[in-house]
Design a protein around this motif. Sequence first.
Motif, PDB file in Angstrom:
ATOM      1  N   ILE A   1       0.762  -1.125  -0.067  1.00  0.00           N
ATOM      2  CA  ILE A   1       0.027   0.164   0.011  1.00  0.00           C
ATOM      3  C   ILE A   1       0.970   1.165  -0.135  1.00  0.00           C
ATOM      4  O   ILE A   1       0.588   2.242  -0.736  1.00  0.00           O
ATOM      5  CB  ILE A   1      -0.881   0.135   1.266  1.00  0.00           C
ATOM      6  CG1 ILE A   1      -2.117  -1.092   0.977  1.00  0.00           C
ATOM      7  CG2 ILE A   1      -1.736   1.505   1.498  1.00  0.00           C
ATOM      8  CD1 ILE A   1      -2.945  -1.337   2.362  1.00  0.00           C
ATOM      9  N   ALA A   2       1.839   1.233   0.846  1.00  0.00           N
ATOM     10  CA  ALA A   2       2.833   2.288   0.886  1.00  0.00           C
ATOM     11  C   ALA A   2       3.440   2.596  -0.577  1.00  0.00           C
ATOM     12  O   ALA A   2       3.547   3.696  -1.080  1.00  0.00           O
ATOM     13  CB  ALA A   2       3.751   2.029   1.923  1.00  0.00           C
ATOM     14  N   ARG A   3       3.831   1.477  -1.227  1.00  0.00           N
ATOM     15  CA  ARG A   3       4.429   1.747  -2.327  1.00  0.00           C
ATOM     16  C   ARG A   3       3.334   2.332  -3.365  1.00  0.00           C
ATOM     17  O   ARG A   3       3.812   3.074  -4.284  1.00  0.00           O
ATOM     18  CB  ARG A   3       4.992   0.315  -3.171  1.00  0.00           C
ATOM     19  CG  ARG A   3       6.216   0.011  -2.622  1.00  0.00           C
ATOM     20  CD  ARG A   3       6.856  -1.226  -3.429  1.00  0.00           C
ATOM     21  NE  ARG A   3       6.054  -2.268  -3.260  1.00  0.00           N
ATOM     22  CZ  ARG A   3       5.973  -3.288  -2.235  1.00  0.00           C
ATOM     23  NH1 ARG A   3       6.722  -3.046  -1.260  1.00  0.00           N
ATOM     24  NH2 ARG A   3       5.135  -4.201  -2.361  1.00  0.00           N
ATOM     25  N   GLU A   4       2.071   1.751  -3.279  1.00  0.00           N
ATOM     26  CA  GLU A   4       1.096   2.299  -4.223  1.00  0.00           C
ATOM     27  C   GLU A   4       0.905   3.743  -4.182  1.00  0.00           C
ATOM     28  O   GLU A   4       0.718   4.601  -5.090  1.00  0.00           O
ATOM     29  CB  GLU A   4       0.001   1.633  -3.884  1.00  0.00           C
ATOM     30  CG  GLU A   4      -1.511   2.119  -4.572  1.00  0.00           C
ATOM     31  CD  GLU A   4      -2.716   1.459  -4.123  1.00  0.00           C
ATOM     32  OE1 GLU A   4      -3.594   2.076  -4.514  1.00  0.00           O
ATOM     33  OE2 GLU A   4      -2.750   0.682  -3.187  1.00  0.00           O
ATOM     34  N   LEU A   5       0.903   4.202  -2.884  1.00  0.00           N
ATOM     35  CA  LEU A   5       0.587   5.437  -2.471  1.00  0.00           C
ATOM     36  C   LEU A   5       1.787   6.537  -3.224  1.00  0.00           C
ATOM     37  O   LEU A   5       1.498   7.397  -3.673  1.00  0.00           O
ATOM     38  CB  LEU A   5       0.470   5.929  -0.880  1.00  0.00           C
ATOM     39  CG  LEU A   5      -0.876   5.323  -0.286  1.00  0.00           C
ATOM     40  CD1 LEU A   5      -0.731   5.257   1.239  1.00  0.00           C
ATOM     41  CD2 LEU A   5      -1.933   5.820  -0.491  1.00  0.00           C
ATOM     42  N   GLU A   6       2.697   5.909  -3.132  1.00  0.00           N
ATOM     43  CA  GLU A   6       3.818   6.763  -3.536  1.00  0.00           C
ATOM     44  C   GLU A   6       4.109   6.579  -5.025  1.00  0.00           C
ATOM     45  O   GLU A   6       4.081   7.777  -5.703  1.00  0.00           O
ATOM     46  CB  GLU A   6       5.326   6.174  -3.109  1.00  0.00           C
ATOM     47  CG  GLU A   6       6.214   6.986  -2.162  1.00  0.00           C
ATOM     48  CD  GLU A   6       7.238   6.370  -1.588  1.00  0.00           C
ATOM     49  OE1 GLU A   6       7.909   6.817  -0.558  1.00  0.00           O
ATOM     50  OE2 GLU A   6       7.419   5.120  -1.838  1.00  0.00           O
ATOM     51  N   GLU A   7       3.930   5.780  -5.553  1.00  0.00           N
ATOM     52  CA  GLU A   7       4.145   5.455  -6.995  1.00  0.00           C
ATOM     53  C   GLU A   7       3.061   5.755  -8.111  1.00  0.00           C
ATOM     54  O   GLU A   7       2.989   6.517  -8.977  1.00  0.00           O
ATOM     55  CB  GLU A   7       4.346   3.925  -7.318  1.00  0.00           C
ATOM     56  CG  GLU A   7       5.820   3.658  -6.971  1.00  0.00           C
ATOM     57  CD  GLU A   7       6.219   2.270  -7.075  1.00  0.00           C
ATOM     58  OE1 GLU A   7       5.337   1.595  -7.527  1.00  0.00           O
ATOM     59  OE2 GLU A   7       7.224   1.755  -6.379  1.00  0.00           O
TER      60      GLU A   7
ATOM     61  N   ASN B   1       1.838  10.109   3.224  1.00  0.00           N
ATOM     62  CA  ASN B   1       0.822   9.018   3.437  1.00  0.00           C
ATOM     63  C   ASN B   1       1.591   7.673   3.636  1.00  0.00           C
ATOM     64  O   ASN B   1       1.526   6.816   4.247  1.00  0.00           O
ATOM     65  CB  ASN B   1      -0.276   9.009   2.690  1.00  0.00           C
ATOM     66  CG  ASN B   1      -1.223   9.903   3.257  1.00  0.00           C
ATOM     67  OD1 ASN B   1      -2.118   9.798   4.141  1.00  0.00           O
ATOM     68  ND2 ASN B   1      -1.310  11.084   2.418  1.00  0.00           N
ATOM     69  N   ALA B   2       2.462   7.456   2.437  1.00  0.00           N
ATOM     70  CA  ALA B   2       3.387   6.142   2.426  1.00  0.00           C
ATOM     71  C   ALA B   2       4.225   6.001   3.653  1.00  0.00           C
ATOM     72  O   ALA B   2       4.198   5.043   4.154  1.00  0.00           O
ATOM     73  CB  ALA B   2       4.251   6.305   1.030  1.00  0.00           C
ATOM     74  N   ARG B   3       4.750   7.108   3.952  1.00  0.00           N
ATOM     75  CA  ARG B   3       5.598   7.321   5.176  1.00  0.00           C
ATOM     76  C   ARG B   3       4.757   6.980   6.429  1.00  0.00           C
ATOM     77  O   ARG B   3       5.315   6.056   7.242  1.00  0.00           O
ATOM     78  CB  ARG B   3       6.306   8.504   5.354  1.00  0.00           C
ATOM     79  CG  ARG B   3       7.488   8.623   6.530  1.00  0.00           C
ATOM     80  CD  ARG B   3       7.774  10.175   6.702  1.00  0.00           C
ATOM     81  NE  ARG B   3       7.618  11.290   5.743  1.00  0.00           N
ATOM     82  CZ  ARG B   3       8.412  11.302   4.585  1.00  0.00           C
ATOM     83  NH1 ARG B   3       9.508  10.672   4.516  1.00  0.00           N
ATOM     84  NH2 ARG B   3       8.083  12.345   3.867  1.00  0.00           N
ATOM     85  N   LEU B   4       3.712   7.302   6.558  1.00  0.00           N
ATOM     86  CA  LEU B   4       2.907   7.029   7.579  1.00  0.00           C
ATOM     87  C   LEU B   4       2.288   5.488   7.618  1.00  0.00           C
ATOM     88  O   LEU B   4       2.514   4.788   8.963  1.00  0.00           O
ATOM     89  CB  LEU B   4       1.447   7.866   7.573  1.00  0.00           C
ATOM     90  CG  LEU B   4       0.590   7.679   8.693  1.00  0.00           C
ATOM     91  CD1 LEU B   4       1.108   8.150  10.011  1.00  0.00           C
ATOM     92  CD2 LEU B   4      -0.699   8.166   8.523  1.00  0.00           C
ATOM     93  N   VAL B   5       2.029   4.958   6.490  1.00  0.00           N
ATOM     94  CA  VAL B   5       1.776   3.419   6.179  1.00  0.00           C
ATOM     95  C   VAL B   5       3.102   2.460   6.646  1.00  0.00           C
ATOM     96  O   VAL B   5       2.731   1.698   7.433  1.00  0.00           O
ATOM     97  CB  VAL B   5       1.186   3.180   4.833  1.00  0.00           C
ATOM     98  CG1 VAL B   5       1.075   1.810   4.816  1.00  0.00           C
ATOM     99  CG2 VAL B   5      -0.221   3.997   4.830  1.00  0.00           C
TER     100      VAL B   5
END
Length: 140
Positions: free
Chosen positions: A105-111, A118-122
């Motif tokens: 999910i973090a990768r999805e948020l970033e990419e 948000n990716a950092r938070l996840v």
Amino acid sequence: METLTKEHYPLGTKRPELLFTPTRKAYHELTLDAAIAGEITSADMRISPETLLLHAQISDSLGRTQLANNFRRAAELIRISDERILQIYNALRPNRSTKQELLAIARELEEEYGATENARLVREAADVYERRGRLKKLEE
């Protein structure tokens, strides 16, 4: 571009020329008469990422770092569908996801969305859940 401070708050009163909806309607165009005339849609009533980032600047100027970070994360989330946000929210509940699922999910948020905050938070949640034993257990 100037940096906003507490003197600029509330923006609607002190700096309304800076406020626009995601559909680019100016703040002063959002009137009851315009709504009655059908000149305003529900999309016009949403906050823009730019407005949230202005509020983050003001919060930073007050030393309210966590609030400023919340505004920045909210600005990133505007580009994501409500449905996907709810899916991510549910995935972040304790014992709902594996660490690998949260990192995906973090990768999805970033990419896909450029949502680095948000990716950092996840990623932080994944690490904390791992330490506290709150990750989804894999069936053995």
